[in-house]
Design a protein around this motif. Structure first.
Motif: not given
Length: 230
Positions: A160-169, A192-198, A221-224
């Motif tokens: 959950f909330f593992f969305w790309h943080d490299r380019c967002y708007f 994962i840090p992206e999850q913390v942000l979102f 989970v994400i690594h797998k």
């Protein structure tokens, strides 16, 4: 007033690790500014960083972009979360209110991560980032979107909330809501840090996700799922 004719603001944040890529990105957004798709670009980095890269400094001056320099915080956390949000906040504060903003990294934000310049250009031209929130949560006024790999997969996986943080708007005011220093109050150990942000802003409305994050190690989970690591 939000209209289909608005030009987006662009924010680029972070240390300069790939000069060639960043110069290409500055060229690209200048061209988008020339055709009216971009109102202005802000580069937000740490004090003294730009002096190490004369070509980048010259490009920012040539294109009349805005440079924001901040003192680097003396704190460490997983994924440099605090560094990310401080540089983002300081850039967003320069953007006018009620403007849509596209945020990018200085590196690792190109075709290798699914962020394609042609797609960004089409995206800005069609104004497809203007999508008002109609029902459900009252957290955001407009939807926040991401560009790049793994976004679609994460929507159907237990990450959950593992969305790309490299380019967002999103709308400036909505992006500011992502910045929450209370994120430091819960453990990064299984996230994962992206999850913390979102995720942080949603945890206030739906605390049940805190229980999930405590019970399910998201890193495993994400690594797998995404990186084929057992």
């Amino acid at each position: 007033m939000h209209t289909e004719t608005m030009a987006a603001w662009v924010v680029i944040t972070g240390l300069i690790r790939d000069e060639s890529f960043l110069l290409g990105r500055l060229d690209f957004f200048f061209n988008q500014k020339q055709v009216g798709n971009v109102a202005q670009l802000i580069f937000s980095t740490w004090t003294g960083e730009i002096e190490k890269w004369p070509a980048v400094k010259a490009a920012i001056k040539k294109y009349e972009f805005v440079l924001v320099e901040s003192d680097q915080p003396d704190i460490k956390c997983s994924g440099h979360y605090i560094h990310q949000v401080i540089s983002l906040r300081n850039a967003l504060e320069i953007c006018p209110d009620n403007q849509f903003v596209l945020r990018c990294r200085t590196d690792k934000c190109g075709p290798e991560s699914g962020v394609i310049d042609e797609e960004i250009a089409a995206f800005l031209t069609k104004k497809s980032y203007i999508k008002k929130v109609k029902t459900g949560s009252d957290i955001f006024d407009f939807k926040i979107g991401t560009l790049g790999y793994h976004t679609n997969v994460s929507n159907s996986a237990p990450a959950f909330f593992f969305w790309h943080d490299r380019c967002y708007f999103g709308l400036k005011e909505d992006l500011l809501k992502l910045i929450n220093y209370n994120a430091l109050s819960f453990s990064f150990e299984n996230l994962i840090p992206e999850q913390v942000l979102f995720a942080t802003i949603f945890l206030q409305e739906w605390p049940i996700f805190k229980l999930f994050f405590k019970s399910a190690n998201q890193i495993e989970v994400i690594h797998k799922i995404f990186f084929n690591k057992q």
